[in-house]
Design an enzyme around this catalytic site. Structure first.
Site, PDB file in Angstrom:
ATOM      1  N   HIS A  86      57.329  18.234 -90.931  1.00  0.00           N
ATOM      2  CA  HIS A  86      57.129  18.022 -92.367  1.00  0.00           C
ATOM      3  C   HIS A  86      55.856  18.723 -92.845  1.00  0.00           C
ATOM      4  N   TYR A  96      58.972  11.531-100.798  1.00  0.00           N
ATOM      5  CA  TYR A  96      59.619  10.376-100.139  1.00  0.00           C
ATOM      6  C   TYR A  96      60.373   9.501-101.122  1.00  0.00           C
ATOM      7  N   GLU A 138      51.192  11.980 -91.672  1.00  0.00           N
ATOM      8  CA  GLU A 138      51.165  13.324 -92.271  1.00  0.00           C
ATOM      9  C   GLU A 138      49.846  13.546 -93.017  1.00  0.00           C
ATOM     10  N   ARG A 204      61.178  29.167 -91.589  1.00  0.00           N
ATOM     11  CA  ARG A 204      61.629  28.958 -90.208  1.00  0.00           C
ATOM     12  C   ARG A 204      60.391  28.805 -89.330  1.00  0.00           C
ATOM     13  N   GLN A 205      60.570  28.112 -88.210  1.00  0.00           N
ATOM     14  CA  GLN A 205      59.447  27.900 -87.298  1.00  0.00           C
ATOM     15  C   GLN A 205      59.486  28.981 -86.205  1.00  0.00           C
ATOM     16  N   VAL A 285      65.253  33.017 -75.750  1.00  0.00           N
ATOM     17  CA  VAL A 285      64.017  33.239 -76.513  1.00  0.00           C
ATOM     18  C   VAL A 285      63.061  32.050 -76.384  1.00  0.00           C
ATOM     19  N   PRO A 289      56.921  30.058 -76.334  1.00  0.00           N
ATOM     20  CA  PRO A 289      55.751  29.189 -76.136  1.00  0.00           C
ATOM     21  C   PRO A 289      55.292  29.192 -74.689  1.00  0.00           C
TER      22      PRO A 289
HETATM   23  C1  FAD Z   1      59.692  24.469 -83.102  1.00  0.00           C
HETATM   24  C2  FAD Z   1      60.516  25.732 -83.197  1.00  0.00           C
HETATM   25  C3  FAD Z   1      60.042  26.895 -82.621  1.00  0.00           C
HETATM   26  C4  FAD Z   1      60.809  28.057 -82.684  1.00  0.00           C
HETATM   27  N1  FAD Z   1      60.325  29.201 -82.102  1.00  0.00           N
HETATM   28  C5  FAD Z   1      61.067  30.332 -82.149  1.00  0.00           C
HETATM   29  C6  FAD Z   1      60.584  31.540 -81.549  1.00  0.00           C
HETATM   30  O1  FAD Z   1      59.495  31.585 -80.966  1.00  0.00           O
HETATM   31  N2  FAD Z   1      61.356  32.648 -81.643  1.00  0.00           N
HETATM   32  C7  FAD Z   1      62.585  32.626 -82.281  1.00  0.00           C
HETATM   33  O2  FAD Z   1      63.245  33.674 -82.340  1.00  0.00           O
HETATM   34  N3  FAD Z   1      63.057  31.500 -82.833  1.00  0.00           N
HETATM   35  C8  FAD Z   1      62.324  30.364 -82.804  1.00  0.00           C
HETATM   36  N4  FAD Z   1      62.799  29.228 -83.405  1.00  0.00           N
HETATM   37  C9  FAD Z   1      64.082  29.283 -84.140  1.00  0.00           C
HETATM   38  C10 FAD Z   1      63.825  29.802 -85.570  1.00  0.00           C
HETATM   39  O3  FAD Z   1      63.070  28.850 -86.296  1.00  0.00           O
HETATM   40  C11 FAD Z   1      65.111  30.041 -86.354  1.00  0.00           C
HETATM   41  O4  FAD Z   1      65.931  28.907 -86.241  1.00  0.00           O
HETATM   42  C12 FAD Z   1      65.856  31.259 -85.848  1.00  0.00           C
HETATM   43  O5  FAD Z   1      65.063  32.424 -86.049  1.00  0.00           O
HETATM   44  C13 FAD Z   1      67.182  31.421 -86.612  1.00  0.00           C
HETATM   45  O6  FAD Z   1      66.887  31.500 -87.968  1.00  0.00           O
HETATM   46  P1  FAD Z   1      67.786  32.373 -88.941  1.00  0.00           P
HETATM   47  O7  FAD Z   1      67.316  32.132 -90.333  1.00  0.00           O
HETATM   48  O8  FAD Z   1      67.864  33.780 -88.483  1.00  0.00           O
HETATM   49  O9  FAD Z   1      69.191  31.740 -88.721  1.00  0.00           O
HETATM   50  P2  FAD Z   1      69.905  30.681 -89.691  1.00  0.00           P
HETATM   51  O10 FAD Z   1      70.307  31.347 -90.944  1.00  0.00           O
HETATM   52  O11 FAD Z   1      69.038  29.494 -89.780  1.00  0.00           O
HETATM   53  O12 FAD Z   1      71.216  30.402 -88.861  1.00  0.00           O
HETATM   54  C14 FAD Z   1      71.135  29.770 -87.587  1.00  0.00           C
HETATM   55  C15 FAD Z   1      72.466  29.854 -86.904  1.00  0.00           C
HETATM   56  O13 FAD Z   1      73.427  29.090 -87.607  1.00  0.00           O
HETATM   57  C16 FAD Z   1      74.653  29.810 -87.692  1.00  0.00           C
HETATM   58  N5  FAD Z   1      75.284  29.482 -88.981  1.00  0.00           N
HETATM   59  C17 FAD Z   1      75.189  30.146 -90.130  1.00  0.00           C
HETATM   60  N6  FAD Z   1      75.895  29.511 -91.105  1.00  0.00           N
HETATM   61  C18 FAD Z   1      76.411  28.415 -90.517  1.00  0.00           C
HETATM   62  C19 FAD Z   1      77.213  27.332 -90.962  1.00  0.00           C
HETATM   63  N7  FAD Z   1      77.633  27.253 -92.217  1.00  0.00           N
HETATM   64  N8  FAD Z   1      77.559  26.388 -90.051  1.00  0.00           N
HETATM   65  C20 FAD Z   1      77.155  26.466 -88.792  1.00  0.00           C
HETATM   66  N9  FAD Z   1      76.381  27.456 -88.321  1.00  0.00           N
HETATM   67  C21 FAD Z   1      76.020  28.404 -89.159  1.00  0.00           C
HETATM   68  C22 FAD Z   1      74.282  31.267 -87.630  1.00  0.00           C
HETATM   69  O14 FAD Z   1      75.328  31.982 -87.013  1.00  0.00           O
HETATM   70  C23 FAD Z   1      73.044  31.261 -86.793  1.00  0.00           C
HETATM   71  O15 FAD Z   1      73.378  31.469 -85.439  1.00  0.00           O
HETATM   72  C24 FAD Z   1      62.056  28.051 -83.347  1.00  0.00           C
HETATM   73  C25 FAD Z   1      62.509  26.872 -83.943  1.00  0.00           C
HETATM   74  C26 FAD Z   1      61.757  25.724 -83.875  1.00  0.00           C
HETATM   75  C27 FAD Z   1      62.273  24.474 -84.522  1.00  0.00           C
HETATM   76  C1  HEM Z   2      61.810   8.401 -93.966  1.00  0.00           C
HETATM   77  C2  HEM Z   2      62.055   9.605 -94.395  1.00  0.00           C
HETATM   78  C3  HEM Z   2      62.365  10.801 -93.543  1.00  0.00           C
HETATM   79  C4  HEM Z   2      62.867  10.876 -92.285  1.00  0.00           C
HETATM   80  C5  HEM Z   2      63.252   9.741 -91.341  1.00  0.00           C
HETATM   81  C6  HEM Z   2      62.987  12.272 -91.962  1.00  0.00           C
HETATM   82  C7  HEM Z   2      63.453  12.762 -90.761  1.00  0.00           C
HETATM   83  C8  HEM Z   2      63.496  14.094 -90.426  1.00  0.00           C
HETATM   84  C9  HEM Z   2      63.915  14.597 -89.157  1.00  0.00           C
HETATM   85  C10 HEM Z   2      64.378  13.745 -87.976  1.00  0.00           C
HETATM   86  C11 HEM Z   2      63.813  15.923 -89.200  1.00  0.00           C
HETATM   87  C12 HEM Z   2      64.134  16.889 -88.058  1.00  0.00           C
HETATM   88  C13 HEM Z   2      62.871  17.149 -87.285  1.00  0.00           C
HETATM   89  C14 HEM Z   2      63.130  18.175 -86.203  1.00  0.00           C
HETATM   90  O1  HEM Z   2      63.801  17.871 -85.244  1.00  0.00           O
HETATM   91  O2  HEM Z   2      62.696  19.279 -86.333  1.00  0.00           O
HETATM   92  C15 HEM Z   2      63.332  16.291 -90.502  1.00  0.00           C
HETATM   93  C16 HEM Z   2      63.128  17.581 -90.922  1.00  0.00           C
HETATM   94  C17 HEM Z   2      62.918  17.908 -92.229  1.00  0.00           C
HETATM   95  N1  HEM Z   2      62.639  17.040 -93.251  1.00  0.00           N
HETATM   96 FE1  HEM Z   2      62.526  15.042 -93.137  1.00  0.00          FE
HETATM   97  N2  HEM Z   2      62.572  13.008 -93.031  1.00  0.00           N
HETATM   98  C18 HEM Z   2      62.189  12.158 -94.008  1.00  0.00           C
HETATM   99  C19 HEM Z   2      61.679  12.513 -95.233  1.00  0.00           C
HETATM  100  C20 HEM Z   2      61.679  13.777 -95.742  1.00  0.00           C
HETATM  101  C21 HEM Z   2      61.290  14.123 -97.067  1.00  0.00           C
HETATM  102  C22 HEM Z   2      60.734  13.143 -98.086  1.00  0.00           C
HETATM  103  C23 HEM Z   2      61.483  15.463 -97.204  1.00  0.00           C
HETATM  104  C24 HEM Z   2      61.238  16.311 -98.418  1.00  0.00           C
HETATM  105  C25 HEM Z   2      62.056  16.390 -99.401  1.00  0.00           C
HETATM  106  C26 HEM Z   2      61.957  15.960 -95.943  1.00  0.00           C
HETATM  107  C27 HEM Z   2      62.236  17.268 -95.659  1.00  0.00           C
HETATM  108  C28 HEM Z   2      62.509  17.757 -94.404  1.00  0.00           C
HETATM  109  C29 HEM Z   2      62.703  19.171 -94.114  1.00  0.00           C
HETATM  110  C30 HEM Z   2      62.644  20.316 -95.119  1.00  0.00           C
HETATM  111  C31 HEM Z   2      62.951  19.264 -92.745  1.00  0.00           C
HETATM  112  C32 HEM Z   2      63.248  20.517 -91.928  1.00  0.00           C
HETATM  113  C33 HEM Z   2      64.708  20.799 -92.090  1.00  0.00           C
HETATM  114  C34 HEM Z   2      65.216  21.984 -91.331  1.00  0.00           C
HETATM  115  O3  HEM Z   2      64.447  22.724 -90.725  1.00  0.00           O
HETATM  116  O4  HEM Z   2      66.417  22.145 -91.351  1.00  0.00           O
HETATM  117  N3  HEM Z   2      62.061  14.910 -95.080  1.00  0.00           N
HETATM  118  N4  HEM Z   2      63.135  15.155 -91.240  1.00  0.00           N
END
Ligand code: FAD
Ligand code: HEM
Length: 430
Positions: A86, A96, A138, A204-205, A285, A289
């Site tokens: 978050h 929230y 947070e 994206r992370q 990939v 880390p």
């Molecule tokens: C903590 C963390 C660390 C990360 N570190 C790295 C890193 O070091 N290097 C790295 O490369 N990535 C890393 N990632 C992953 C990265 O954040 C992205 O998720 C990755 O780059 C894919 O993003 P994207 O926008 O290209 O794909 P997205 O657009 O998010 O799509 C993801 C996948 O979903 C599929 N998709 C698309 N549409 C749909 C749909 N409608 N239904 C189902 N599936 C669908 C796509 O085919 C694709 O394979 C990390 C993620 C996290 C959470």
């Molecule tokens: C009690 C309230 C909430 C709970 C329990 C909750 C829970 C979660 C969880 C479990 C994730 C996934 C974490 C991970 O695995 O990476 C997440 C991601 C996220 N949350 Fe929340 N959340 C809450 C409130 C909110 C609020 C208030 C917002 C803002 C509108 C928010 C926005 C997001 C976004 C943007 C992500 C990342 C989504 C993604 O990368 O696809 N959340 N949250």
């Protein structure tokens, strides 16, 4: 205010029905919330909404929390992952209220007449109990970010792009203000934000993939081409990833991106100078880390034993670098599994195994099983090449199988650390 005994009972009684209708809650909640507050599209990963991953994660944490409402202090450590995520995305306390309103409305739609005023009151209290815990944690994280002068998104320039393998490129990010960058713990990530194709911002992370450097951060990104396997769940899995492809194709050196402060609860704690052996387990990939962790340990604790077990379907990213580390550090060991070895690959020389990753094939001494304190860092990316790419066997499942293997060998759960390159509800699983 705490829930009364009667209210905890009301909440618990509705959990089975809410669990059963998880998909409906998910779709009602997000559809209505984003319709009412389209500005929130700028925070959410549009793909994780379409595939339901993020709403499922949220709903499942809330239900998990409610089921454990009588011993919430034990749950606090489980919230680290989402609080860090978050904060990395700039979620604020005022959000929230919006989430609570639409989520409770979705619960009400699913429960129908069973959502009586006392049940609604009990659920509202339960939601806010959880929300306040998250908001509190947070606030602490944001305070730490502010002390370092980086409370929100910061502008960076992509200084260089360096290929690490055919589909993984390292991006060297330099802050536009040129101020020195704060330290991070190896294993942590940053969020990168750009404008997506639909006009909304998309974040994206990306894990920081090197030991700390004051002048730049390095991230290494895999081009997500989408699934290539016909047994994938749905056609949409074939869509290429949005952000990774944009970064590869439209963000050459010199381009600007927004980056958030390093965050994440998956890291090597470099403050405690521990010398216990370290076992890094990664795939694809998920190497990123691990490179940061390995580089940091080799630079600061060269005596410390590290085993790195990695699985790869294609070329192993950072292969030359890892080989260099291995040659120059007697305490650094690697075991590389590679599936689909080509004729030109050298099994037993360059790669140790021509198998899917299987910890049972790794010698116990390389897993440091006899040392009671060994730390294990496990990371699998979303599409692990080493597991069954089928409808039921996702990365979480594979990670859990590996942790089960280690636990069966006597490793206690607190010594296992997990990272998942995706959104998930690991909180109540791992
Ligand atoms: C903590 C963390 C660390 C990360 N570190 C790295 C890193 O070091 N290097 C790295 O490369 N990535 C890393 N990632 C992953 C990265 O954040 C992205 O998720 C990755 O780059 C894919 O993003 P994207 O926008 O290209 O794909 P997205 O657009 O998010 O799509 C993801 C996948 O979903 C599929 N998709 C698309 N549409 C749909 C749909 N409608 N239904 C189902 N599936 C669908 C796509 O085919 C694709 O394979 C990390 C993620 C996290 C959470
Ligand atoms: C009690 C309230 C909430 C709970 C329990 C909750 C829970 C979660 C969880 C479990 C994730 C996934 C974490 C991970 O695995 O990476 C997440 C991601 C996220 N949350 Fe929340 N959340 C809450 C409130 C909110 C609020 C208030 C917002 C803002 C509108 C928010 C926005 C997001 C976004 C943007 C992500 C990342 C989504 C993604 O990368 O696809 N959340 N949250």
């Amino acid at each position: 205010m705490a829930l009364t005994y009667q209210q905890t009972k009301l909440v618990r009684d509705t959990i089975p029905a809410l669990r059963e209708h998880g998909e409906r809650i998910t779709s009602i909640f997000y559809k209505n919330m984003l319709r009412g507050h389209p500005e929130l599209h700028n925070y959410f990963n549009s793909v994780n909404q379409k595939n339901g991953r993020q709403p499922r994660a949220l709903t499942s944490v809330i239900l998990g929390f409610a089921s454990n409402i009588n011993n919430i202090s034990e749950l606090i450590p489980k919230f680290e992952r989402m609080c860090n995520k978050h904060c990395s995305l700039g979620i604020k306390p005022e959000h929230y209220g919006i989430v609570g309103e639409y989520l409770l409305a979705a619960f009400g739609e699913v429960l129908g007449p069973a959502m009586t005023p006392p049940v609604l009151e009990a659920w509202t209290k339960a939601y806010w109990l959880l929300a306040k815990m998250l908001i509190g944690r947070e606030a602490q994280l944001y305070k730490e970010f502010s002390i370092e002068g980086w409370p929100a998104w910061r502008k960076f320039k992509i200084d260089r792009v360096v290929p690490e393998s055919e589909d993984i490129h390292s991006f060297y990010l330099v802050p536009q203000d040129r101020r020195s960058l704060p330290h991070y713990l190896p294993g942590q990530y940053v969020s990168v934000r750009i404008q997506g194709p639909d006009g909304f911002l998309q974040s994206r992370q990306y894990s920081l993939s090197d030991s700390y450097k004051a002048g730049y951060y390095r991230i290494s990104i895999k081009r997500d081409e989408g699934a290539r396997h016909s047994n994938s769940v749905s056609q949409s899995y074939f869509n290429p990833g949005v952000v990774s492809n944009m970064l590869f194709d439209r963000f050459p050196a010199g381009s600007a991106v927004e980056v958030s402060h390093p965050a994440g609860e998956f890291f090597l704690d470099t403050h405690n100078n521990s010398m216990v052996p370290l076992v890094l387990i990664s795939a694809g990939v998920g190497v990123t880390p691990m490179v940061a962790i390995a580089n940091t340990v080799v630079e600061t604790q060269p005596e410390r034993a590290i085993s790195w077990i990695h699985g790869s379907r294609n070329a192993v990213p950072f292969e030359d670098h890892v080989a260099h580390l291995r040659r120059n550090n007697p305490n650094f060991h690697t075991k590389i599994f590679k599936t689909h070895l080509a004729n030109t690959d050298l099994a037993g020389v360059t790669y140790d195994y021509d198998f899917r990753m299987d910890l049972g094939r790794v010698a116990p001494e390389d897993l440091h099983l006899d040392h009671g304190g060994t730390e294990y860092c496990l990371l699998l990316n979303k599409d692990p090449p080493l597991t069954c790419i089928s409808n039921i066997c996702g990365p979480e499942q594979f990670m859990l199988e590996m942790s089960d293997y280690l636990k069966a060998q006597g490793v206690q759960a607190p010594r296992l650390k997990f990272e998942l390159f995706s959104t998930g509800d690991l909180a109540f699983k791992a």
